[in-house]
Design an enzyme around this catalytic site. Structure first.
Site, PDB file in Angstrom:
ATOM      1  N   GLU A   1      96.127  18.818  63.157  1.00 34.70           N
ATOM      2  CA  GLU A   1      97.388  19.543  62.931  1.00 34.70           C
ATOM      3  C   GLU A   1      97.552  19.927  61.465  1.00 34.70           C
ATOM      4  OE1 GLU A   1     100.837  18.317  65.113  1.00 34.70           O
ATOM      5  OE2 GLU A   1      99.619  17.364  66.651  1.00 34.70           O
TER       6      GLU A   1
ATOM      7  N   GLU B   1      88.982  25.852  67.146  1.00 37.74           N
ATOM      8  CA  GLU B   1      87.620  26.240  67.476  1.00 37.74           C
ATOM      9  C   GLU B   1      86.784  26.216  66.210  1.00 37.74           C
ATOM     10  OE1 GLU B   1      89.068  29.991  69.200  1.00 37.74           O
ATOM     11  OE2 GLU B   1      87.810  31.027  67.739  1.00 37.74           O
TER      12      GLU B   1
END
Length: 388
Positions: free
Chosen positions: A366, A133
């Site tokens: 990631e 987010e």
């Protein structure tokens, strides 16, 4: 916590056949349609159906749930093949096998596994990993999405961004803060009231790999949606899934770099300048040599990191080392590939131009390269301090 990493579900001969079929699928069925995928920004249904039939939506999930049960050392061999073509292919089933599916495998209750894993492994359910987010990407500790108890239910509010497969997801694995010092994980079906998926993101590359924002507004789920039945597993689940995924991403990067190298060697051998094949020029050979060296080093590194993960010798530093080196290497190789191709390499519909754009994202998701450096450096220092 359970894991499929050390099982013997697949024999060496069986895996050799799985790998051969995967390579054939990629090279003969997907490669010829890369331009179609890029132009339409979607993977055709027949490719999706074939991937499902081959078991690719569940290759890293346990056999008891319909998966192939491949461990990470085997996973990266497949990822080397997936990286050889458009990364939109791997995006179809990457989260089912990886960061979303592994949360359920490692931390889900028996009931949660029974409810979801077979459908995830078959591809009838597409799972999305809803962690990132604004202000909380590489550092999950900064999450602002919140979940609060309301009777026997949980109510989730917040907004996620860059969520892979969000436009087609059936299940969101949602990370939310339940207390100032606690992050929990919830299983939220995509059709739950209050879940809203935004339009597809328009990205630099990776056409056909869909991402979007996801908003959770007063989303109510039951107690059975809390992964592991505990608020305490969320942060550990995120870190474990991300670390495993980093080795997989590293292998994808090596596969993409190998493709860029192969395209460059073929071009250098055939293209001429002044009647001489450009591959005969020493400076072009030097670029090819640097590319080959990077690819070979990356392949060895990612296989070693996967071995260390399976043996549980190193599940923190080695994954970050592999992701840092291999994704940075892929960027350099892609850049050199464009250089070898000259002006041709800057043209759309030329493979190395697509690779150049596609691999840029690998250094971001990631965990960025900068985060990997912090994990590696901090891990080394802490290990030395413990040894004193």
């Amino acid at each position: 916590m359970t894991s499929a990493e050390g099982n013997d579900a697949v024999t060496e001969d069986e895996f050799r056949e799985i790998l051969a079929q995967t390579r054939k699928f990629v090279r003969e069925f997907v490669l010829p349609r890369e331009r179609e995928i890029a132009a339409n920004d979607r993977v055709p249904d027949d490719i999706v159906d074939r991937a499902k039939a081959m078991g690719l939506f569940g290759y890293a999930l346990p056999p008891e749930w319909g998966g192939l049960g491949l461990n990470l050392a085997q996973d990266v061999e497949l990822a080397l093949e997936f990286g050889y073509t458009t990364l939109a292919l791997r995006s179809l089933f990457g989260t089912n096998n990886g960061i979303a599916g592994q949360v359920l495998v490692g931390y889900g209750t028996d009931q949660q596994k029974q409810r979801w894993l077979a459908d995830i492994a078959s591809g009838s359910v597409v799972a999305s990993f809803a962690l990132t987010e604004e202000g909380a990407g590489s550092d999950p500790a900064s999450l602002r999405t919140a979940a609060a108890r309301d009777g026997d239910d949980w109510v989730i509010d917040g907004q996620k961004r860059f969520i892979t497969n969000a436009p087609v997801a059936d299940l969101f694995v949602v990370f939310a803060r339940t207390a100032p010092d606690r992050i929990a994980v919830f299983l939220v079906p995509a059709r739950t009231p209050g879940v809203e998926v935004g339009p597809k993101d328009r990205k630099m590359g990776q056409e056909g790999a869909w991402t979007a924002e996801v908003r959770f507004q007063n989303v109510r789920v039951g107690e059975d949606a809390l992964v592991g039945g505990s608020e305490d597993v969320g942060y550990r689940a995120a870190m474990s899934s991300l670390a495993r995924g980093r080795v997989h991403i590293a292998a994808l990067a090596v596969g993409a770099a190998q493709r860029a190298l192969d395209e460059s060697v073929a071009y250098a051998a055939g293209a001429t300048q002044g009647g001489t094949a450009i591959g005969e020029f020493q400076l072009v050979q030097a670029m090819l040599a640097d590319m080959q060296t990077g690819v070979m080093a990356g392949r060895a590194l990612v296989r070693d990191a996967a071995r260390l993960w399976v043996s549980e010798e190193d599940r923190r530093v080695a994954p970050s080392v592999a992701k840092l080196y291999c994704t940075e290497m892929a960027g350099k190789v892609a850049d050199l590939a464009v250089q070898v191709h000259g002006g041709t390499g800057y043209m759309r519909d030329v493979t190395v131009e697509r690779i150049y754009r596609d691999v840029r994202l690998l250094r971001l998701y990631e965990g960025t390269s900068e985060i990997q450096r912090l994990i590696i450096g901090g891990g080394l220092v802490r290990a030395a301090q413990r040894a004193r």
